[in-house]
Design a protein around this motif. Structure first.
Motif, PDB file in Angstrom:
ATOM      1  N   LEU A   7       0.807  -1.157   0.131  1.00  0.00           N
ATOM      2  CA  LEU A   7       0.312   0.225   0.082  1.00  0.00           C
ATOM      3  C   LEU A   7       0.281   1.431   0.304  1.00  0.00           C
ATOM      4  O   LEU A   7       1.464   1.571   0.864  1.00  0.00           O
ATOM      5  CB  LEU A   7      -0.694   0.278   1.492  1.00  0.00           C
ATOM      6  N   PHE A   8       0.543   2.239  -0.741  1.00  0.00           N
ATOM      7  CA  PHE A   8       1.430   3.687  -0.611  1.00  0.00           C
ATOM      8  C   PHE A   8       0.691   4.434  -1.487  1.00  0.00           C
ATOM      9  O   PHE A   8      -0.374   4.391  -1.776  1.00  0.00           O
ATOM     10  CB  PHE A   8       2.514   3.024  -1.419  1.00  0.00           C
ATOM     11  N   GLY A   9       0.869   5.963  -0.978  1.00  0.00           N
ATOM     12  CA  GLY A   9       0.213   6.781  -1.712  1.00  0.00           C
ATOM     13  C   GLY A   9       1.355   7.932  -2.466  1.00  0.00           C
ATOM     14  O   GLY A   9       1.650   7.255  -3.315  1.00  0.00           O
ATOM     15  N   HIS A  10       1.825   8.846  -1.882  1.00  0.00           N
ATOM     16  CA  HIS A  10       2.813  10.187  -2.701  1.00  0.00           C
ATOM     17  C   HIS A  10       2.104  10.480  -4.296  1.00  0.00           C
ATOM     18  O   HIS A  10       2.542  11.514  -4.455  1.00  0.00           O
ATOM     19  CB  HIS A  10       3.749   9.037  -2.338  1.00  0.00           C
ATOM     20  N   TRP A  11       1.829   9.525  -4.641  1.00  0.00           N
ATOM     21  CA  TRP A  11       1.748   9.621  -6.145  1.00  0.00           C
ATOM     22  C   TRP A  11       0.620   9.996  -7.234  1.00  0.00           C
ATOM     23  O   TRP A  11      -0.339   9.178  -7.065  1.00  0.00           O
ATOM     24  CB  TRP A  11       2.684   8.546  -7.247  1.00  0.00           C
ATOM     25  N   ALA A  12       0.211  11.265  -6.695  1.00  0.00           N
ATOM     26  CA  ALA A  12      -0.965  11.444  -6.646  1.00  0.00           C
ATOM     27  C   ALA A  12      -1.973  11.463  -8.735  1.00  0.00           C
ATOM     28  O   ALA A  12      -2.919  11.199  -9.107  1.00  0.00           O
ATOM     29  CB  ALA A  12      -1.579  12.985  -6.558  1.00  0.00           C
TER      30      ALA A  12
END
Length: 272
Positions: A223-228
């Motif tokens: 799971l990851f965010g950061h990269w809209a």
């Protein structure tokens, strides 16, 4: 009980509250995983920090690059950027309690939720095993929790070394770990990070590809965010990677992924 994973809040407090209401989230029953970047760029960074901190053990949070930037400004002598929206936190009467709580957050969260599940802000280097990644995250967490945290925050920024080596030491080692967990998007086959491309997949430099398009052998859910710019998609992924950042602060949406069912729910940004 349901475990929800949510991408970058970045000060989108009103949308965060709306999303939790839409999920019927109950901290006495449910759990929340937040993929970092609680603060900055949006109007409600202080409220986001207070809201998440108040959830106590119901919320598990990893540090993102904007969270680390806040700590570097407050405790490492870094300067605010023109677009930062951190002034309210820095002037808050509960500033030190909020910063202490944030500084104690890890770079990686791992649990077994039907399968081995790991969350970081930006992703996981394919050259690292899950156990190695967890150990490296603990190295940084130990420094942030120690007496030399301020000195590290002063020297944390930089693009070198861009290629991980097991024999790295000192600040270079810590910086490389932080860059993988909080800044990574495109890498080459050796695991070298590119720091120039920040848009969609078509912005990849020659010889580089998204980190999730390189195979792993452990079957973990990442799971990851950061990269809209991915808008929650991981095209041509060769691992079970789930993108959580759907660009709320940029006018997109704030999205929650139910880890048990795989269902997603979103609320639109109020910045459209």
């Amino acid at each position: 009980m349901t475990t929800y994973a949510i991408g970058d809040l970045q000060g989108c407090h009103a949308e965060f509250v709306e999303l939790l209401e839409a999920l019927d989230f109950d901290p006495r029953r449910d759990r929340l995983w937040l993929a970092g970047d609680l603060v900055n760029r949006g109007p409600g960074s202080l409220a986001c920090l207070r809201e998440v901190m108040a959830l106590g053990e119901a919320a598990r949070v990893v540090l993102g690059n904007h969270d680390l930037h806040l700590l570097a400004v407050a405790r490492g002598g870094a300067a605010l950027n023109r677009k930062d929206t951190l002034d309210a936190i820095l002037a808050a009467p509960d500033r030190e309690a909020l910063l202490d709580w944030l500084q104690s957050r890890p770079l990686l969260v791992r649990d077994t939720l039907g399968q081995d599940t790991l969350m970081t802000h930006a992703g996981l280097l394919p050259q690292w095993s899950l156990d190695q990644a967890a150990g490296l995250a603990r190295e940084v967490q130990a420094v942030l929790g120690g007496e030399h945290a301020g000195a590290f925050l002063e020297r944390m920024y930089g693009n070198a070394p861009a290629l991980w080596r097991d024999d790295l030491d000192g600040v270079d080692r810590l910086r490389a770990i932080v860059n993988v967990f909080t800044r990574m998007r495109f890498i080459d086959a050796e695991g070298r990070l590119d720091f120039s491309a920040k848009e969609g997949l078509d912005s990849a430099p020659p010889g580089f590809a998204p980190w999730f398009q390189y195979p792993r052998g452990d079957g973990a859910r990442l799971l990851f965010g950061h990269w809209a710019a991915l808008q929650g998609a991981t095209p041509h992924s060769r691992v079970d990677a789930q993108a959580l950042d759907t660009g709320c602060v940029w006018g997109g949406a704030l999205t929650a992924l139910a880890l048990e069912s795989g269902e997603r729910a979103s609320v639109p940004s109020r910045r459209r």
